[in-house]
Design an enzyme around this catalytic site. Structure first.
Site, mmCIF file in Angstrom:
data_model
loop_
_atom_site.group_PDB
_atom_site.id
_atom_site.type_symbol
_atom_site.label_atom_id
_atom_site.label_comp_id
_atom_site.label_asym_id
_atom_site.label_seq_id
_atom_site.Cartn_x
_atom_site.Cartn_y
_atom_site.Cartn_z
ATOM 1 N N SER A 49 0.728 -1.167 0.009
ATOM 2 C CA SER A 49 0.003 0.042 -0.057
ATOM 3 C C SER A 49 0.963 1.124 0.005
ATOM 4 O O SER A 49 2.095 1.213 0.279
ATOM 5 C CB SER A 49 -0.767 -0.029 1.222
ATOM 6 O OG SER A 49 0.075 0.212 2.360
ATOM 7 N N ASP A 84 -0.743 -1.675 -4.186
ATOM 8 C CA ASP A 84 -2.297 -1.814 -3.825
ATOM 9 C C ASP A 84 -2.809 -0.371 -3.581
ATOM 10 O O ASP A 84 -2.341 0.375 -2.758
ATOM 11 C CB ASP A 84 -1.972 -2.645 -2.512
ATOM 12 C CG ASP A 84 -3.463 -2.992 -2.011
ATOM 13 O OD1 ASP A 84 -4.279 -3.291 -3.056
ATOM 14 O OD2 ASP A 84 -3.590 -3.193 -0.601
ATOM 15 N N GLY A 178 -10.241 -5.349 6.402
ATOM 16 C CA GLY A 178 -10.024 -5.471 7.907
ATOM 17 C C GLY A 178 -11.085 -6.642 8.192
ATOM 18 O O GLY A 178 -11.512 -7.557 7.547
ATOM 19 N N GLY A 208 -10.196 -7.451 0.499
ATOM 20 C CA GLY A 208 -10.681 -7.981 1.832
ATOM 21 C C GLY A 208 -10.632 -9.362 2.129
ATOM 22 O O GLY A 208 -11.552 -10.102 2.630
HETATM 23 P P1 13P Z 1 -7.751 -7.380 4.377
HETATM 24 O O1 13P Z 1 -6.834 -6.459 5.264
HETATM 25 O O2 13P Z 1 -9.338 -7.223 4.775
HETATM 26 O O3 13P Z 1 -7.342 -8.681 4.216
HETATM 27 O O4 13P Z 1 -7.805 -6.917 2.848
HETATM 28 C C1 13P Z 1 -6.565 -6.906 2.122
HETATM 29 C C2 13P Z 1 -6.733 -6.048 1.009
HETATM 30 O O5 13P Z 1 -7.806 -6.032 0.205
HETATM 31 C C3 13P Z 1 -5.651 -5.171 0.284
HETATM 32 O O6 13P Z 1 -6.179 -4.491 -0.526
#
Ligand code: 13P
Length: 287
Positions: A49, A84, A178, A208
């Site tokens: 990220s 990301d 999350g 996610g």
């Molecule tokens: P989580 O943190 O819910 O596993 O999601 C990760 C994600 O989608 C990264 O882009």
């Protein structure tokens, strides 16, 4: 072996499994993911990220670390280094830094603006042999300051973005970054089916990935999902591993305070989480 993510995801689509994107946060994380992928002959995508990139002292540092680690550890499985939820500027920075793949998240723009910026970035990425992911609809919740409302993507907008030549598409289908709340309604498989039909077989991305039950994962894969992102689950398992070590007072005995010992239970927990996810996603042995 550092590569873009295009071929590994086309292979996953055709083989009906999904490749995991595991987000990385530091050197220990990266090493744990690479070693586990190599051990299981499993292709993998390292997600970064913009917040994690900044934390690791910039995308250039991340690229150098991943490239050198890949060589030093003798990694033979395909590994993509992927931005990301990138901003337009973040994508430009990762192209310059030598990532092998980018995600442009223009989902908060009106669709025309999302399309215009995505078009520019597709050309830039492909000119350099990189793969590119785009997003329509929004992933709910918050990740590293990126906040999404959780709108379910419109299939026609998905088609319009897919037709721009992107390599894979993230579409909001009720998924959330999350931990999922108790009252979560689950993934919207009708929407996923409509998006899958409208986009003509482009690999779809499920963000996610933390805490989605196995049956939903399998169903999503059967409806065109070829990449699943996991971040929070590794953070939780890492924290639990280190917490246990400290609560047992192991940092206070002998040289237990050595960071290589202190962080080891966390690293092993990340490895276990990766193993579990690779198994559920069906990607083991597909390098
Ligand atoms: P989580 O943190 O819910 O596993 O999601 C990760 C994600 O989608 C990264 O882009």
């Amino acid at each position: 072996m550092l590569v873009n993510a295009r071929d590994m995801l086309l292979k996953a689509r055709d083989g009906r499994y999904a490749v995991a994107q595991i987000n990385i946060n530091n050197l220990e994380w990266t090493k744990a993911v690479l070693q586990t992928a190599e051990e299981l002959k499993n292709p993998v995508i390292l997600g970064v990220s913009e917040g994690a990139g900044k934390y690791m002292a910039g995308f250039g540092t991340v690229t150098a670390m991943v490239r050198e680690m890949d060589k030093f550890l003798g990694i033979t499985v395909p590994v993509a280094l992927h931005l990301d939820h990138g901003t337009y500027e973040g994508c430009l920075a990762c192209v310059e830094a030598g990532f092998t793949s980018i995600m442009f998240d223009g989902s908060h723009f009106p669709i025309d603006e999302n399309m215009q910026k995505t078009t520019e970035l597709v050309k830039l990425a492909h000119d350099r042999g990189m793969s590119i992911e785009a997003e329509v609809g929004a992933i709910g919740g918050e990740e590293d300051g990126v906040i999404g409302g959780g709108e379910v993507a419109d299939p026609q907008e998905c088609k319009a973005i897919a037709d721009l030549g992107i390599d894979f598409l993230a579409a909001g289908i009720g998924n959330i970054h999350g931990v999922y709340p108790e009252n979560w309604k689950g993934l919207d498989f009708d929407a996923l089916d409509r998006i899958h039909q409208a986009t003509g077989g482009i690999p779809l991305v499920l963000h996610g990935g933390t805490g989605i039950p196995e049956d939903m994962i399998k169903k999503a894969i059967s409806l065109g999902v070829s990449k699943i992102n996991v971040n929070t689950e590794c953070q939780l398992s890492f924290a639990a591993g280190v917490r246990k070590y400290i609560e047992e007072g192991k940092d206070l005995s002998g040289k237990g305070f050595d960071p290589r010992k202190l962080l080891e239970p966390g690293v092993n927990a990340i490895k276990d989480t990766c193993k579990e996810k690779f198994g559920i996603f069906g990607s083991i042995g597909n390098a």
